[in-house]
Design a protein around this motif. Structure first.
Motif, PDB file in Angstrom:
ATOM      1  N   ASN A  56    -137.980   2.674   5.935  1.00  0.00           N
ATOM      2  CA  ASN A  56    -138.497   4.037   5.856  1.00  0.00           C
ATOM      3  C   ASN A  56    -138.412   4.711   7.228  1.00  0.00           C
ATOM      4  O   ASN A  56    -137.968   4.102   8.208  1.00  0.00           O
ATOM      5  CB  ASN A  56    -139.916   4.076   5.266  1.00  0.00           C
ATOM      6  N   ASP A  57    -138.839   5.963   7.317  1.00  0.00           N
ATOM      7  CA  ASP A  57    -138.654   6.713   8.564  1.00  0.00           C
ATOM      8  C   ASP A  57    -139.501   6.179   9.713  1.00  0.00           C
ATOM      9  O   ASP A  57    -139.302   6.552  10.869  1.00  0.00           O
ATOM     10  CB  ASP A  57    -138.869   8.217   8.361  1.00  0.00           C
ATOM     11  N   GLU A  63    -140.355   0.785   8.855  1.00  0.00           N
ATOM     12  CA  GLU A  63    -140.985  -0.293   8.084  1.00  0.00           C
ATOM     13  C   GLU A  63    -140.081  -0.695   6.925  1.00  0.00           C
ATOM     14  O   GLU A  63    -139.347   0.139   6.387  1.00  0.00           O
ATOM     15  CB  GLU A  63    -142.336   0.186   7.527  1.00  0.00           C
ATOM     16  N   ARG A  64    -140.181  -1.971   6.541  1.00  0.00           N
ATOM     17  CA  ARG A  64    -139.378  -2.471   5.433  1.00  0.00           C
ATOM     18  C   ARG A  64    -140.110  -2.256   4.118  1.00  0.00           C
ATOM     19  O   ARG A  64    -141.282  -2.598   4.011  1.00  0.00           O
ATOM     20  CB  ARG A  64    -139.084  -3.950   5.626  1.00  0.00           C
ATOM     21  N   VAL A  65    -139.410  -1.683   3.163  1.00  0.00           N
ATOM     22  CA  VAL A  65    -140.011  -1.478   1.844  1.00  0.00           C
ATOM     23  C   VAL A  65    -139.107  -2.085   0.782  1.00  0.00           C
ATOM     24  O   VAL A  65    -137.902  -2.196   0.969  1.00  0.00           O
ATOM     25  CB  VAL A  65    -140.253   0.029   1.553  1.00  0.00           C
ATOM     26  N   GLU A  75    -136.442   7.942  -2.437  1.00  0.00           N
ATOM     27  CA  GLU A  75    -137.168   8.807  -1.506  1.00  0.00           C
ATOM     28  C   GLU A  75    -138.078   8.027  -0.572  1.00  0.00           C
ATOM     29  O   GLU A  75    -138.504   8.530   0.455  1.00  0.00           O
ATOM     30  CB  GLU A  75    -137.996   9.820  -2.301  1.00  0.00           C
ATOM     31  N   GLU A  76    -138.368   6.793  -0.902  1.00  0.00           N
ATOM     32  CA  GLU A  76    -139.311   6.012  -0.104  1.00  0.00           C
ATOM     33  C   GLU A  76    -138.685   5.403   1.143  1.00  0.00           C
ATOM     34  O   GLU A  76    -139.370   4.905   1.996  1.00  0.00           O
ATOM     35  CB  GLU A  76    -139.928   4.900  -0.951  1.00  0.00           C
ATOM     36  N   TYR A  77    -137.360   5.418   1.222  1.00  0.00           N
ATOM     37  CA  TYR A  77    -136.725   4.851   2.410  1.00  0.00           C
ATOM     38  C   TYR A  77    -135.520   5.676   2.849  1.00  0.00           C
ATOM     39  O   TYR A  77    -134.889   6.371   2.072  1.00  0.00           O
ATOM     40  CB  TYR A  77    -136.341   3.390   2.192  1.00  0.00           C
ATOM     41  N   GLU A  78    -135.217   5.542   4.160  1.00  0.00           N
ATOM     42  CA  GLU A  78    -134.122   6.301   4.767  1.00  0.00           C
ATOM     43  C   GLU A  78    -132.774   5.644   4.494  1.00  0.00           C
ATOM     44  O   GLU A  78    -131.789   6.305   4.254  1.00  0.00           O
ATOM     45  CB  GLU A  78    -134.327   6.356   6.286  1.00  0.00           C
ATOM     46  N   LYS A  79    -132.752   4.319   4.607  1.00  0.00           N
ATOM     47  CA  LYS A  79    -131.509   3.584   4.365  1.00  0.00           C
ATOM     48  C   LYS A  79    -131.828   2.177   3.888  1.00  0.00           C
ATOM     49  O   LYS A  79    -132.966   1.708   4.033  1.00  0.00           O
ATOM     50  CB  LYS A  79    -130.647   3.551   5.635  1.00  0.00           C
ATOM     51  N   LYS A  80    -130.801   1.536   3.321  1.00  0.00           N
ATOM     52  CA  LYS A  80    -130.975   0.149   2.890  1.00  0.00           C
ATOM     53  C   LYS A  80    -130.288  -0.758   3.898  1.00  0.00           C
ATOM     54  O   LYS A  80    -129.215  -0.431   4.418  1.00  0.00           O
ATOM     55  CB  LYS A  80    -130.326  -0.065   1.531  1.00  0.00           C
ATOM     56  N   VAL A  81    -130.897  -1.907   4.166  1.00  0.00           N
ATOM     57  CA  VAL A  81    -130.296  -2.900   5.058  1.00  0.00           C
ATOM     58  C   VAL A  81    -130.475  -4.299   4.467  1.00  0.00           C
ATOM     59  O   VAL A  81    -131.430  -4.552   3.743  1.00  0.00           O
ATOM     60  CB  VAL A  81    -130.915  -2.888   6.482  1.00  0.00           C
TER      61      VAL A  81
END
Ligand code: SF4
Ligand code: SF4
Length: 101
Positions: free
Chosen positions: A48-49, A52-54, A64-70
């Protein structure tokens, strides 16, 4: 101290290289490494922005809960050091290393 290696039936010595790190800055979350890992070591998560890992779910609304996936290392202890993940990664995110014994 020496590094862990195995002797193959052919008599050749093979030194497994175990997963140590995935570079979150370069990872594009493509999931290729996840598909080739035979040991369930890896897990795709969202960042997320606030960094933090979600958890990532299949539900599109969750985007919408996170900026990017890793990709992350969820079960390092399960790695057999095959380096398939590293070979398939298009962004060279992986660091692997031999185990010391
Ligand atoms: S080295 Fe092999 S077992 Fe270890 S994380 Fe990569 S694909 Fe999975
Ligand atoms: S293959 Fe590389 S870029 Fe793709 S998810 Fe895995 S670590 Fe990230």
């Amino acid at each position: 101290m020496s590094t862990f290696s195995v002797t193959l039936p052919s008599g050749e010595t093979w030194e497994p290289k175990f997963v140590q790190n995935i570079n979150e800055d370069t990872c594009i979350g493509c999931g290729r490494c996840f598909k080739v890992c035979p040991r369930g070591v890896l897990e795709l998560v969202g960042l997320n922005d606030e960094g933090e890992r979600v958890k990532v779910s299949d539900d599109e609304d969750d985007d919408e809960e996170y900026e990017k996936k890793v990709m992350t290392i969820a079960h390092q202890e399960m790695c057999i050091g095959c380096t398939a993940c590293s070979k398939i990664c298009p962004k060279k995110c992986y660091t692997h290393g031999a185990a010391t014994v």
